[in-house]
Write a protein that holds these residues in place. Structure first.
Motif, mmCIF file in Angstrom:
data_model
loop_
_atom_site.group_PDB
_atom_site.id
_atom_site.type_symbol
_atom_site.label_atom_id
_atom_site.label_comp_id
_atom_site.label_asym_id
_atom_site.label_seq_id
_atom_site.Cartn_x
_atom_site.Cartn_y
_atom_site.Cartn_z
ATOM 1 N N VAL A 26 -84.539 -8.280 33.991
ATOM 2 C CA VAL A 26 -85.301 -7.591 34.993
ATOM 3 C C VAL A 26 -85.990 -6.358 34.115
ATOM 4 O O VAL A 26 -85.960 -5.319 34.667
ATOM 5 C CB VAL A 26 -84.524 -7.179 36.096
ATOM 6 N N THR A 27 -86.546 -6.682 32.994
ATOM 7 C CA THR A 27 -87.378 -5.659 32.326
ATOM 8 C C THR A 27 -88.796 -5.381 32.909
ATOM 9 O O THR A 27 -89.067 -4.353 33.178
ATOM 10 C CB THR A 27 -87.286 -6.007 30.778
ATOM 11 N N ASN A 49 -85.920 -3.885 40.163
ATOM 12 C CA ASN A 49 -86.409 -3.096 39.123
ATOM 13 C C ASN A 49 -87.071 -3.809 38.087
ATOM 14 O O ASN A 49 -87.070 -3.224 36.949
ATOM 15 C CB ASN A 49 -85.350 -2.172 38.642
ATOM 16 N N THR A 50 -87.852 -4.806 38.336
ATOM 17 C CA THR A 50 -88.505 -5.599 37.203
ATOM 18 C C THR A 50 -90.019 -4.964 37.025
ATOM 19 O O THR A 50 -90.150 -4.508 35.807
ATOM 20 C CB THR A 50 -88.530 -7.062 37.639
ATOM 21 N N THR A 53 -84.743 -1.298 29.952
ATOM 22 C CA THR A 53 -85.408 -2.513 30.901
ATOM 23 C C THR A 53 -86.093 -1.887 31.959
ATOM 24 O O THR A 53 -86.154 -2.196 32.915
ATOM 25 C CB THR A 53 -84.122 -3.303 31.486
ATOM 26 N N CYS A 54 -87.113 -0.810 31.616
ATOM 27 C CA CYS A 54 -88.048 -0.351 32.366
ATOM 28 C C CYS A 54 -89.092 -1.003 32.950
ATOM 29 O O CYS A 54 -89.726 -1.303 33.980
ATOM 30 C CB CYS A 54 -88.457 1.050 32.184
ATOM 31 N N GLY A 55 -90.003 -1.521 31.762
ATOM 32 C CA GLY A 55 -91.293 -2.238 31.537
ATOM 33 C C GLY A 55 -92.452 -1.524 31.673
ATOM 34 O O GLY A 55 -93.518 -2.406 31.513
ATOM 35 N N SER A 101 -86.429 2.820 36.426
ATOM 36 C CA SER A 101 -86.788 1.589 35.849
ATOM 37 C C SER A 101 -87.452 0.574 36.461
ATOM 38 O O SER A 101 -87.340 -0.443 36.248
ATOM 39 C CB SER A 101 -85.703 1.011 34.865
ATOM 40 N N GLY A 102 -88.283 1.138 37.459
ATOM 41 C CA GLY A 102 -89.143 0.008 38.176
ATOM 42 C C GLY A 102 -90.249 -0.479 37.345
ATOM 43 O O GLY A 102 -90.374 -1.618 37.382
HETATM 44 K K LIG Z 1 -87.885 -2.941 34.941
#
Ligand SMILES: [K+]
Ligand SMILES: [K+]
Lengths: 481, 481
Positions: free
Chosen positions: A80-81, A209-210, A425-427, A313-314
């Motif tokens: 879920v990054t 939170n992907t 895994t924030c994206g 980490s949205g």
């Molecule tokens: K994320």
């Protein structure tokens, strides 16, 4: 890693094929829950890499995705990054989009279950669901256990029960979010079918939170839709708190005094970071012509809070990270490294880890013999655990940054930003990840995996490894600082 | 901060003017050695700022240096940093150069004395000189004291005795280095007068870990002089180890088994960082055409070791830091942040601080109840102290980096590199510091001051503040990681 004989397990009469597998998994869960977590994640990533490699997953012509893109997407989805090496909205077919939706839910619910399971290996006396309730609960004495000195015993059946609780809760929250998002999708001009799909997709991307978007252009059609952006923030915020906190909020929101220290510490630290981060973005970006410079005070403040929430980490963004001033990129990197709550879908070293370090420094400055928060002592061994987690995180970020810098020779701020985004895994991305050569893609995929699985399993593995020592060595004090 | 009445001090019959001042200082040293250290450094910086502001300090025309350049130079000299906003070799008159030479010796010997004094406030039973001997000594049991629970008592007379020991040792080492440097200066074509002056100057700059050069062009006349570069490395290495270690090496170099844990830990960590740093520079820079790309294997290895030694906090450079790849700049920044030994002229969080964090992680991973090194237990409260020092360092570096980034909008790698160089009083620079506007110069001066005085005083102030607590709160365990 060996299956235990089932002698002494009177519950099952026959030794079916399924029973053997079940006992093998049970043994692994019991003996090394951390290793079990790593295996589960690796297996999920392998399956999704294969699925993303199928020609049917690609949009348009029938060529399949190259291995590094398929692997990276699988890791990004399962962890879920939300980072991507391809344009997620246009690169994949409807089948591919379905995989992404399925993957983030499996990954999100999976990591919640595993993190909650592993977070509680240190308190072995209650059943797992009971522990989840206890951690969120009004009677903190139920979690008063000392340092771990014996093997924890977790049964697969218990994990299954927890998984069910977590999955139902997650799907209820996502459904509520999706219903809230529907008007915004319709208002943006999408037809009913697309609106339903996009609502489901965005709600899953927020709560897990992907941070992927299903539509080309990402959030730009919703640039002035504060309702939609607020719902995304709420979903990300809730997902990043972690399940013990969500349960406490659901069950005892009227009596905050009775929450456990874990709940209070997570909420306090999260709120402080949320407000401090927003204040920094207002201060640093209000005059940046490429970001908030053209906005009025109200939208500047709202967007700064949105940005601050997303670093938990949205991973959603309303401005291009590349356009931020270097100062804001550094602030974002620091916030991303901290991440969200323990036993949550967020990544990073976790807010409670930072809080424990901070409490240690406060105790040291006050000359107090032990760390304290909300009228409770925090056991000393928590500090050692927290230091281990931070060292692990810093080592991964440093090693990956050095590798990516050497591979790409790209500007440091972009490399550090994207590497920390992957680790936590924030994206959020400065655009560097999309331009990486295959070897850089593999480094980033490894960083995401270690960031996701590592921080979740490390603390549990370390906490479970305490053993007795039979003699005491003489004490001696070096000088530090 | 008030002078105590001298009633009850039977040693002195008359109350002279000098006696009052002496008692006042004595009281301050006794009651708050950390505050005393800060005041001493601030006073030295003030005096040297005034001196550097005099027209006589400037070379050529009689215009005096602007305030921000005079202040920055004073801070850089007294904090033995080696960063500069002007071209040090040509900007100052012979009087100015004399000030620099005097300043680094006062600053270097001063910080050694203060750091040693403060490093030992936690063991209050012996005289200071005896403590210095004990820390370097063969009988570690003499330093076995528990956490500090009462006020330490240090008398000014004791500090004076220590200062004398440290000053004599430093000047002897510098004289030996200067004699060794003479042939190199003569070989480079300088006349005897200049050669003597440059030898003294370089030896002071090496041993105090400052890193200024007296001659225009810096080290470029000595590009192929490995003797001279080796001597600089030796001086920097020795200075960065700290006095307890130097004393142990001088007194008991034949019996390393009997060294104290502090000595063993400092030497081991320093050597590991020295070799690992050099290996990274070889790996990352051997093909960089702007740095070591044109060198053969031998010189590449030598220069990588030279670079690694200088990040301890020497600050001499044979290549332009701006030409390093970003990956090497990150490695250098990390090494500079760690810095040198405690009670040394080097800066940074100190190698023993890093070692304690690492030992904590190892103990956690092994499930051992306490940190251990070389057959001794490290007291638990050392971890809390180390975490406090690292948090303090990280906070200063982050705040200064954000400020400089926002002021200059310069590339992040240069800002981070120079800010960490300032915090760790290392003096290596990508060239950013020389181009800063006055407000940036003040930020960097503040960073140097807090890096120098802060890390030295913080640990002592914290260690001295332990107080008793009369009740125990119930214990509760949050989840971290
Ligand atoms: K994320
Ligand atoms: K220096």
């Amino acid at each position: 890693m060996h299956a235990r004989p089932t002698i002494g397990n009177p519950g099952r009469g026959s030794r079916s094929w399924l029973g053997v597998v079940r006992d093998a998994v049970d043994g692994l869960v019991k003996h090394s829950p951390s290793r079990f977590a790593i295996l589960v994640f690796a297996a999920l990533i392998l399956v999704f890499t294969l699925l993303f490699s199928l020609p049917i997953a690609r949009a348009g012509e029938a060529s399949s995705a190259p291995l590094h893109d398929a692997l990276f997407t699988a890791v990004s989805v399962i962890c879920v990054t939300g980072l991507s090496t391809v344009d997620m909205a246009t690169y994949w077919s409807p089948f591919g989009h379905g995989l992404v939706y399925l993957g983030v839910n499996i990954g999100g619910i999976g990591v919640l279950t595993l993190a909650t399971t592993l977070g509680f290996v240190i308190s072995r006396r209650l059943g797992l669901r009971a522990k989840l309730m206890a951690a969120s609960d009004t009677n903190p004495s139920r979690l008063h256990v000392g340092p771990v000195a014996e093997r924890q015993a977790i049964r697969l059946g218990e994990v299954g029960g927890l998984l069910f609780t977590v999955a139902v809760s997650a799907l209820v929250i996502e459904a509520a979010l999706a219903i809230g998002l529907m008007p915004s999708m319709l208002a943006a001009g999408y037809d009913v079918g697309h609106s339903i799909w996009y609502s489901l997709y965005y709600s899953a991307m927020a709560f897990t939170n992907t941070g992927f978007s299903p539509n080309p252009g990402g959030l730009s059609p919703f640039e002035h839709d504060y309702w939609m952006q607020s719902l995304l923030m709420a979903g990300v915020f809730l997902g990043s708190l972690g399940f013990p906190v969500i349960f406490a909020l659901a069950k005892a929101w009227r009596t905050p005094r009775k929450w456990s220290v874990h709940v209070k510490l997570t909420l306090t630290t999260t709120v402080i970071l949320f407000i401090a981060g927003a204040a920094m973005f207002i201060l640093l970006e209000h005059a940046n012509p490429k970001t908030y410079g053209h906005l009025d005070a109200g939208p500047t403040i709202f967007q700064s809070f949105f940005m601050s929430a997303m670093t938990r980490s949205g991973g959603f963004a309303t401005v291009d990270m590349h356009d931020l001033y270097g100062s804001s990129q550094l602030v974002s990197s620091m916030l991303m490294f901290i991440g969200g709550g323990s036993a949550s879908t967020a990544g990073g070293i976790k807010v409670t880890t930072l809080a424990v370090l901070f409490l240690a420094a406060v105790a040291e400055a006050r000359g107090a013999p032990s760390m304290e928060a909300f009228g409770r002592r925090i056991p000393r061994d928590m500090l050692r655990l927290s230091v281990s987690v931070v060292l692990w995180g810093a080592t991964i970020v440093a090693a990956a940054s050095i590798a990516i810098l050497q591979i790409t020779k790209a500007p440091f701020e972009n490399v550090l930003f994207d590497v920390i985004s992957a680790f936590a895994t924030c994206g959020l991305s400065t655009g560097l990840t999309a331009d990486l050569p295959p070897e850089g893609v593999y480094v980033m995929a490894g960083t995401m995996f270690m960031g996701r699985v590592g921080t979740v399993t490390l603390a549990a593995a370390l906490a479970a490894s305490t053993r007795r020592q039979l003699f005491k060595r003489p004490e001696e004090r070096p000088i530090v600082g």
